[in-house]
Motif scaffolding. Sequence first.
Motif, short mmCIF file in Angstrom:
data_model
loop_
_atom_site.label_atom_id
_atom_site.label_comp_id
_atom_site.label_asym_id
_atom_site.label_seq_id
_atom_site.Cartn_x
_atom_site.Cartn_y
_atom_site.Cartn_z
N ASP A 5 0.81 -1.22 0.00
CA ASP A 5 0.00 0.00 0.00
C ASP A 5 0.84 1.26 0.00
O ASP A 5 0.32 2.36 -0.20
CB ASP A 5 -0.93 0.00 1.21
N HIS A 6 2.14 1.10 0.26
CA HIS A 6 3.04 2.26 0.24
C HIS A 6 3.93 2.27 -1.00
O HIS A 6 4.91 3.02 -1.05
CB HIS A 6 3.87 2.29 1.52
N GLY A 7 3.58 1.41 -1.99
CA GLY A 7 4.21 1.54 -3.30
C GLY A 7 5.33 0.59 -3.62
O GLY A 7 6.06 0.82 -4.60
N THR A 8 5.51 -0.49 -2.87
CA THR A 8 6.57 -1.44 -3.22
C THR A 8 6.26 -2.13 -4.54
O THR A 8 5.10 -2.38 -4.88
CB THR A 8 6.75 -2.51 -2.13
N THR A 9 7.33 -2.46 -5.28
CA THR A 9 7.15 -3.22 -6.52
C THR A 9 7.12 -4.71 -6.26
O THR A 9 6.44 -5.46 -6.97
CB THR A 9 8.29 -2.91 -7.51
N GLY A 10 7.91 -5.16 -5.27
CA GLY A 10 7.93 -6.58 -4.92
C GLY A 10 8.50 -7.45 -6.01
O GLY A 10 8.20 -8.65 -6.07
N ASP A 11 9.36 -6.88 -6.91
CA ASP A 11 9.90 -7.67 -8.01
C ASP A 11 11.34 -8.12 -7.79
O ASP A 11 11.91 -8.86 -8.59
CB ASP A 11 9.79 -6.90 -9.33
N GLY A 12 11.98 -7.64 -6.69
CA GLY A 12 13.34 -8.03 -6.40
C GLY A 12 14.38 -7.38 -7.28
O GLY A 12 15.57 -7.67 -7.16
N VAL A 13 13.97 -6.48 -8.16
CA VAL A 13 14.89 -5.80 -9.07
C VAL A 13 15.00 -4.33 -8.72
O VAL A 13 16.10 -3.78 -8.61
CB VAL A 13 14.43 -5.96 -10.53
N HIS A 14 13.84 -3.68 -8.53
CA HIS A 14 13.82 -2.27 -8.18
C HIS A 14 13.86 -2.12 -6.66
O HIS A 14 13.25 -2.91 -5.94
CB HIS A 14 12.56 -1.60 -8.74
N TYR A 15 14.57 -1.10 -6.19
CA TYR A 15 14.67 -0.89 -4.75
C TYR A 15 13.33 -0.42 -4.18
O TYR A 15 12.69 0.47 -4.72
CB TYR A 15 15.76 0.15 -4.44
N ASP A 16 12.95 -1.07 -3.07
CA ASP A 16 11.70 -0.73 -2.37
C ASP A 16 11.97 -0.03 -1.05
O ASP A 16 11.09 0.02 -0.18
CB ASP A 16 10.88 -2.01 -2.12
N THR A 17 13.16 0.49 -0.87
CA THR A 17 13.57 1.05 0.42
C THR A 17 12.62 2.13 0.91
O THR A 17 12.14 2.09 2.06
CB THR A 17 14.99 1.63 0.32
N GLU A 18 12.33 3.12 0.08
CA GLU A 18 11.51 4.24 0.51
C GLU A 18 10.10 3.79 0.89
O GLU A 18 9.52 4.28 1.87
CB GLU A 18 11.45 5.30 -0.59
N SER A 19 9.54 2.88 0.12
CA SER A 19 8.18 2.39 0.42
C SER A 19 8.15 1.61 1.74
O SER A 19 7.22 1.75 2.54
CB SER A 19 7.68 1.52 -0.73
N ILE A 20 9.16 0.77 1.95
CA ILE A 20 9.21 0.00 3.20
C ILE A 20 9.35 0.94 4.39
O ILE A 20 8.65 0.81 5.40
CB ILE A 20 10.37 -1.01 3.16
N GLN A 21 10.27 1.91 4.28
CA GLN A 21 10.45 2.85 5.39
C GLN A 21 9.21 3.69 5.63
O GLN A 21 8.87 3.99 6.78
CB GLN A 21 11.65 3.76 5.12
N SER A 22 8.50 4.05 4.57
CA SER A 22 7.26 4.81 4.72
C SER A 22 6.22 4.01 5.50
O SER A 22 5.52 4.55 6.37
CB SER A 22 6.71 5.18 3.34
N ALA A 23 6.12 2.70 5.22
CA ALA A 23 5.17 1.86 5.95
C ALA A 23 5.55 1.73 7.42
O ALA A 23 4.68 1.77 8.30
CB ALA A 23 5.10 0.48 5.29
N ILE A 24 6.85 1.59 7.71
CA ILE A 24 7.31 1.51 9.10
C ILE A 24 6.99 2.82 9.83
O ILE A 24 6.48 2.81 10.96
CB ILE A 24 8.81 1.21 9.14
N ASP A 25 7.27 3.94 9.20
CA ASP A 25 7.02 5.25 9.83
C ASP A 25 5.53 5.44 10.10
O ASP A 25 5.14 5.95 11.17
CB ASP A 25 7.54 6.37 8.94
#
Length: 478
Positions: free
Chosen positions: A54-74
Amino acid sequence: MAVHLHLHLHPFIILSSTLLILIFCSQTESYTSSHITLPSIRTRSPPVSISVADHGTTGDGVHYDTESIQSAIDACSSAGGGRVVFPPGKYLTATVFLKSGVVLEVQRNATVFGGTRLEDYPAEQSRWYVVLAEDAEDVGITGGGEINGQGLEFVVRFDERKNVMVSWNRTGACSGDECRPRLIGFIRSRNVRVWDIHLNEPAYWCLHLVQCDNTYIHDMSIYGDFNTPNNDGIDIDDSNNTVITRCNINTGDDAICPKTYDGPLYNLTASDSWIRTKSSAIKLGSASWFEFKGLLFDNITIVDSHRGLGLQIRDGGNVSDITFSNINITTRYYDPSWWGRAEPIYVTTCPRDNTSKTGSISNLLFVNITATSENGVFLSGSKRGGLSNLKFLNVDLNYKRWTSYDDGLVDYRPGCQGLVNHSSAGFIMEHIEGLEVENVNMRWLGDRVRKWNNPLDFRPSSVDNISLVNFHSNSYGQ
C-alpha cells in the motif's frame, strides 16, 4: 599440587609431565540450573496492520523498495505501533530502520533482499545492517518468510577452504578485511522478539544484539554459506536477559557468540537448538573486556562443527557461573585457516597481546555431555589469569579420526601463542586450580587415535586440586 584420584583406568593411560588431557563419557541425568531467570517479554495486541504494498513497493526483487518499506514503518509507528506486512514477493532494499512498537511480518513466500552496494548502507560502518533498530522498544520480526543478505554476491573468489570476500575498506569507508554489512541489528533496544523467520546468506554477522535487554529469539532458522568467513549466526554484545530457543543454525562462522565490548553480559539462556558450523558452535569471546555471568546452554545438538563449546577470553573480562547441560557434540577437522582443531570443549584465558589484561574463568559446569570428535578437550588458563572450579559430571567422550588433516597442534588463536606443536591427547590441561570429574567415560576408536601419546596430559606444576571419580578409559581398534 594436590591430586585426589579415585579411578578405574585402562592400563595404557600415562600421566605425562608435560600437559593434561582427559576424555569423558556419561550416564544420563536430568539437571536444572538455579541461577538462570528467564526474561519476560512484554506482549501487546497490534493496533494496526499496514502492508508495504500500500506504500508503493514493486515486490519484483529488481527495483529498490527502500523508501516504500520505510514509509510503511514510519506510518505504523505514528499510528501507535503494530505490524508492517510484506505479502508474497521479492523486496530489494537498502537499510531500513525499525521503530518502537513495530513488528515486521515477512509472510511466507516473501523475501527481503539486502542491497550489495556500499551506497545502500549508512555512512557509519557501525550502522551497516539490512534491518536496524536503534533505541527502540517492543520491536520484532516474524511472519514465516525470509530475509536474505545476498552474501554470495560479496564473494570475490570462491574457495573451498575459505572464500575471499569484498572488502569495502578500499573505498576508505572502514579499515580491515571485515567491511561487509550485517543482516539484522538491534542496538540499545528493549523487549525484542524474533521468531518464525528465516535469516539467510548474511554477508557478515547475521543477527546482532548490542546493549539490548529482554530479548526472546525462538523458532527460527539461520543459514550462511559454509565457506564464508565472519558470517556468525547470533552475536550477543553487552546484552542482558536473553533467551534463544528452538533455533536451527547452519553457518560458516560462530553460531551463538556472546561478547563483551563495552559492558557486562548477564542472564543468557540458549536451549533446544540444532547447530552446524565451520567454527565454534557456542563461543564466549573473543571480545571479552567485561564480565560474563549466569549463562545456561541446555539441550543442544552440535554436528560436523570445527569446535563445540568454547570460551575464548582475551581482554581481561571475568567469566563465572556458566552451565552446559544435555549437549550432544560431533566435531571434525576443517582447514587450519579456521580457528580450532576439532575440540569438543575448548576453555582458554590468555592475554590477546602484551598490552592486554588476562581475565579469569571460574565455576563452569559440564553435565550430561556426549561427544564424538577427532581431537581432545583443551583447558588452558595462563600464568597471569586463572582457570578454576570446573566440574564435569556424566560425560561420554569418544575419539575417532575420519579426516586426513594433520593433528598434533594446540590452537590458542587469536593472539596468545597461536598454533603450537604438541602431541595429541584426550584432554590437555594447564594453569588450572580445581577440577572435579565424576562419572566420565573415554573411548578411543580406531588405530589412528590409539597411537595418541596420553589420554591424560598435564603440567603438574600448573594444575592443582584435581578429583577424578569413576573415570573410565577404553581403546577399541578397528
